[in-house]
Design a protein around this motif. Structure first.
Motif, PDB file in Angstrom:
ATOM      1  N   SER A  61       0.817  -1.208   0.000  1.00  0.00           N
ATOM      2  CA  SER A  61       0.000   0.000   0.000  1.00  0.00           C
ATOM      3  C   SER A  61       0.855   1.265   0.000  1.00  0.00           C
ATOM      4  N   LEU A  62       2.036   1.209   0.627  1.00  0.00           N
ATOM      5  CA  LEU A  62       2.927   2.358   0.655  1.00  0.00           C
ATOM      6  C   LEU A  62       3.845   2.430  -0.557  1.00  0.00           C
ATOM      7  N   GLY A  63       3.985   1.301  -1.251  1.00  0.00           N
ATOM      8  CA  GLY A  63       4.832   1.265  -2.435  1.00  0.00           C
ATOM      9  C   GLY A  63       6.311   1.249  -2.138  1.00  0.00           C
ATOM     10  N   VAL A  64       6.695   0.824  -0.933  1.00  0.00           N
ATOM     11  CA  VAL A  64       8.111   0.755  -0.552  1.00  0.00           C
ATOM     12  C   VAL A  64       8.357  -0.522   0.227  1.00  0.00           C
ATOM     13  N   GLN A  65       9.619  -0.947   0.255  1.00  0.00           N
ATOM     14  CA  GLN A  65      10.004  -2.100   1.061  1.00  0.00           C
ATOM     15  C   GLN A  65      10.422  -1.597   2.442  1.00  0.00           C
ATOM     16  N   LEU A  66       9.832  -2.170   3.492  1.00  0.00           N
ATOM     17  CA  LEU A  66      10.092  -1.728   4.847  1.00  0.00           C
ATOM     18  C   LEU A  66      11.114  -2.596   5.570  1.00  0.00           C
ATOM     19  N   VAL A  67      11.128  -3.876   5.243  1.00  0.00           N
ATOM     20  CA  VAL A  67      12.033  -4.823   5.900  1.00  0.00           C
ATOM     21  C   VAL A  67      13.098  -5.254   4.909  1.00  0.00           C
ATOM     22  N   ASP A  68      14.347  -5.177   5.313  1.00  0.00           N
ATOM     23  CA  ASP A  68      15.465  -5.588   4.471  1.00  0.00           C
ATOM     24  C   ASP A  68      15.641  -7.093   4.603  1.00  0.00           C
ATOM     25  N   ARG A  69      15.080  -7.815   3.660  1.00  0.00           N
ATOM     26  CA  ARG A  69      15.085  -9.274   3.738  1.00  0.00           C
ATOM     27  C   ARG A  69      16.396  -9.882   3.258  1.00  0.00           C
ATOM     28  N   GLY A  70      17.334  -9.053   2.816  1.00  0.00           N
ATOM     29  CA  GLY A  70      18.632  -9.562   2.387  1.00  0.00           C
ATOM     30  C   GLY A  70      19.625  -9.687   3.528  1.00  0.00           C
ATOM     31  N   GLN A  71      19.246  -9.197   4.700  1.00  0.00           N
ATOM     32  CA  GLN A  71      20.129  -9.274   5.868  1.00  0.00           C
ATOM     33  C   GLN A  71      19.916 -10.579   6.622  1.00  0.00           C
ATOM     34  N   PRO A  72      20.958 -11.114   7.268  1.00  0.00           N
ATOM     35  CA  PRO A  72      20.821 -12.377   8.000  1.00  0.00           C
ATOM     36  C   PRO A  72      19.886 -12.276   9.200  1.00  0.00           C
ATOM     37  N   GLY A  73      19.866 -11.136   9.888  1.00  0.00           N
ATOM     38  CA  GLY A  73      18.953 -10.923  11.006  1.00  0.00           C
ATOM     39  C   GLY A  73      17.881  -9.923  10.627  1.00  0.00           C
ATOM     40  N   ALA A  96      16.235  -6.483  10.009  1.00  0.00           N
ATOM     41  CA  ALA A  96      16.722  -5.137   9.716  1.00  0.00           C
ATOM     42  C   ALA A  96      15.676  -4.388   8.915  1.00  0.00           C
ATOM     43  N   LEU A  97      15.568  -3.091   9.166  1.00  0.00           N
ATOM     44  CA  LEU A  97      14.656  -2.234   8.416  1.00  0.00           C
ATOM     45  C   LEU A  97      15.409  -1.540   7.289  1.00  0.00           C
ATOM     46  N   THR A  98      14.678  -1.215   6.254  1.00  0.00           N
ATOM     47  CA  THR A  98      15.243  -0.384   5.200  1.00  0.00           C
ATOM     48  C   THR A  98      15.205   1.071   5.665  1.00  0.00           C
ATOM     49  N   GLU A  99      15.766   1.959   4.861  1.00  0.00           N
ATOM     50  CA  GLU A  99      15.721   3.378   5.206  1.00  0.00           C
ATOM     51  C   GLU A  99      14.280   3.858   5.300  1.00  0.00           C
ATOM     52  N   GLN A 100      13.445   3.402   4.336  1.00  0.00           N
ATOM     53  CA  GLN A 100      12.029   3.779   4.374  1.00  0.00           C
ATOM     54  C   GLN A 100      11.330   3.152   5.585  1.00  0.00           C
ATOM     55  N   GLY A 101      11.798   1.953   5.970  1.00  0.00           N
ATOM     56  CA  GLY A 101      11.224   1.292   7.134  1.00  0.00           C
ATOM     57  C   GLY A 101      11.414   2.099   8.405  1.00  0.00           C
ATOM     58  N   TYR A 102      12.599   2.684   8.563  1.00  0.00           N
ATOM     59  CA  TYR A 102      12.864   3.511   9.728  1.00  0.00           C
ATOM     60  C   TYR A 102      11.968   4.748   9.727  1.00  0.00           C
ATOM     61  N   GLU A 103      11.717   5.317   8.550  1.00  0.00           N
ATOM     62  CA  GLU A 103      10.852   6.501   8.472  1.00  0.00           C
ATOM     63  C   GLU A 103       9.416   6.153   8.882  1.00  0.00           C
ATOM     64  N   VAL A 104       8.931   5.025   8.384  1.00  0.00           N
ATOM     65  CA  VAL A 104       7.566   4.619   8.729  1.00  0.00           C
ATOM     66  C   VAL A 104       7.473   4.263  10.212  1.00  0.00           C
ATOM     67  N   ALA A 105       8.528   3.673  10.763  1.00  0.00           N
ATOM     68  CA  ALA A 105       8.525   3.293  12.180  1.00  0.00           C
ATOM     69  C   ALA A 105       8.316   4.502  13.082  1.00  0.00           C
ATOM     70  N   GLU A 106       8.818   5.669  12.661  1.00  0.00           N
ATOM     71  CA  GLU A 106       8.650   6.878  13.472  1.00  0.00           C
ATOM     72  C   GLU A 106       7.181   7.282  13.588  1.00  0.00           C
ATOM     73  N   TYR A 107       6.385   6.921  12.589  1.00  0.00           N
ATOM     74  CA  TYR A 107       4.977   7.291  12.592  1.00  0.00           C
ATOM     75  C   TYR A 107       4.079   6.198  13.171  1.00  0.00           C
ATOM     76  N   ALA A 108       4.562   4.971  13.218  1.00  0.00           N
ATOM     77  CA  ALA A 108       3.710   3.844  13.605  1.00  0.00           C
ATOM     78  C   ALA A 108       3.144   4.022  15.004  1.00  0.00           C
ATOM     79  N   GLU A 109       4.000   4.411  15.981  1.00  0.00           N
ATOM     80  CA  GLU A 109       3.518   4.566  17.354  1.00  0.00           C
ATOM     81  C   GLU A 109       2.480   5.679  17.441  1.00  0.00           C
ATOM     82  N   THR A 110       2.672   6.758  16.682  1.00  0.00           N
ATOM     83  CA  THR A 110       1.709   7.865  16.693  1.00  0.00           C
ATOM     84  C   THR A 110       0.355   7.394  16.187  1.00  0.00           C
ATOM     85  N   PHE A 111       0.354   6.618  15.104  1.00  0.00           N
ATOM     86  CA  PHE A 111      -0.894   6.075  14.567  1.00  0.00           C
ATOM     87  C   PHE A 111      -1.620   5.246  15.625  1.00  0.00           C
ATOM     88  N   LEU A 112      -0.881   4.377  16.299  1.00  0.00           N
ATOM     89  CA  LEU A 112      -1.496   3.492  17.286  1.00  0.00           C
ATOM     90  C   LEU A 112      -1.995   4.273  18.498  1.00  0.00           C
TER      91      LEU A 112
END
Length: 305
Positions: free
Chosen positions: A42-54, A56-72
């Protein structure tokens, strides 16, 4: 994008595991993955970096994370307020010094009114009341001026005199004026760092220096008063909380060469959606505080505006 997707993503940023999120929300792991994928789509971006072994968020993932708590938080605020309206309960947040003084008179006035049994009092430190206000769980709140919240217009405030107090045996008798250096030689009881009194008290006795005696901590005014009564040490308190013990000699006020500023308690929130009931309870709070201060003028001062 929907709240369920945002909720799953928020908890993923906190728990860093799809399975732990599933356990927390009572879902299956595929359901959590579907919500995360749906949010990304729905956002048109990848939020989770699935290429990492553990995890990890993508750069866009970190941006969305800042808003997630506010939404909730906004969603929880809406749900709480609608729920409060449904069950017709009215909730008041009070810091400990109010609960132990004029809050008693306020509760009696409310209980004498029709429907008074449907009013709840939540006694908590500033930091907890702020959290309850953000979630919409409180209709009214009285906190100290250090809570960082704007007061209600046309409000009133109560000034609480702060002083040092202890059992006579802890300080070797009464009447001796003490300097901050002499105070720091005593066993002391401190507030948590989130308390508005922690900083002024720690600065006064230079707590960053070597500590020559025991240092105790309690998380609430009521518990600190109990520890002072039990003889754990001396503490700086809103003296109104132990007025009776000072009067009967169980505790003594310690005269000091340096005075601590009084604590200013005032109303910082009125639920505008419940205007009629809020104004009615506020009027009773105004009357209860004024009457209590008139009856207990030694350690409390009532101020209009």
């Amino acid at each position: 994008m929907n709240l369920k997707q945002m909720e799953a993503f928020y908890w993923l940023t906190q728990l860093k595991s799809h399975q732990r999120v599933a356990d927390h929300l009572g879902l299956t792991q595929p359901a959590v993955s579907a919500r995360i994928s749906g949010l990304e789509e729905s956002l048109g971006v990848q939020l989770v970096d699935r290429g990492q072994p553990g995890f990890a968020l993508t750069e866009q993932g970190y941006e969305v994370a800042e808003y997630a708590e506010t939404f909730l938080n906004l969603a929880e605020t809406l749900r709480s307020r609608l729920h409060v309206k449904r069950k017709r309960r009215f909730s008041i947040g009070l810091v400990g010094m109010v609960t132990m003084t004029w809050g008693i008179a306020l509760r009696a006035k409310i209980a004498a009114q029709p429907g008074g049994a449907m009013v709840d009092v939540h006694s908590a430190p500033n930091v907890e009341i702020r959290q309850k206000l953000r979630s919409g769980a409180l209709d009214m709140a009285f906190v100290t001026g250090e809570a960082g919240l704007s007061q209600v217009q046309s409000s009133f405030s109560v000034l609480y005199r702060v002083g040092w107090v202890a059992r006579p045996d802890v300080i070797g008798g009464a009447g001796r004026v003490m300097t901050p250096r002499q105070l720091r030689e005593l066993p002391l009881i401190f507030y948590p760092h989130s308390s508005p009194l922690f900083g002024p008290v720690a600065d006064m006795v230079e707590e960053t220096r070597r500590r020559p005696n025991a240092r105790h901590t309690a998380s609430s005014l009521g518990m600190i008063c109990e520890m002072v009564r039990a003889g754990y040490g001396a503490s700086a308190l809103p003296l109104a909380a132990v007025e009776r013990e000072i009067a009967n000699g169980m505790l003594v006020e310690i005269p000091t060469t340096v005075q601590l500023a009084p604590l200013d308690v005032r109303c910082v929130h009125l639920n505008k959606a419940r205007k009629s009931q809020s104004e009615e309870v506020f009027a009773m709070a105004h009357q209860a505080a004024r009457e209590w201060c008139v009856a207990h003028p030694r350690y409390m001062t009532f101020k209009e505006g």
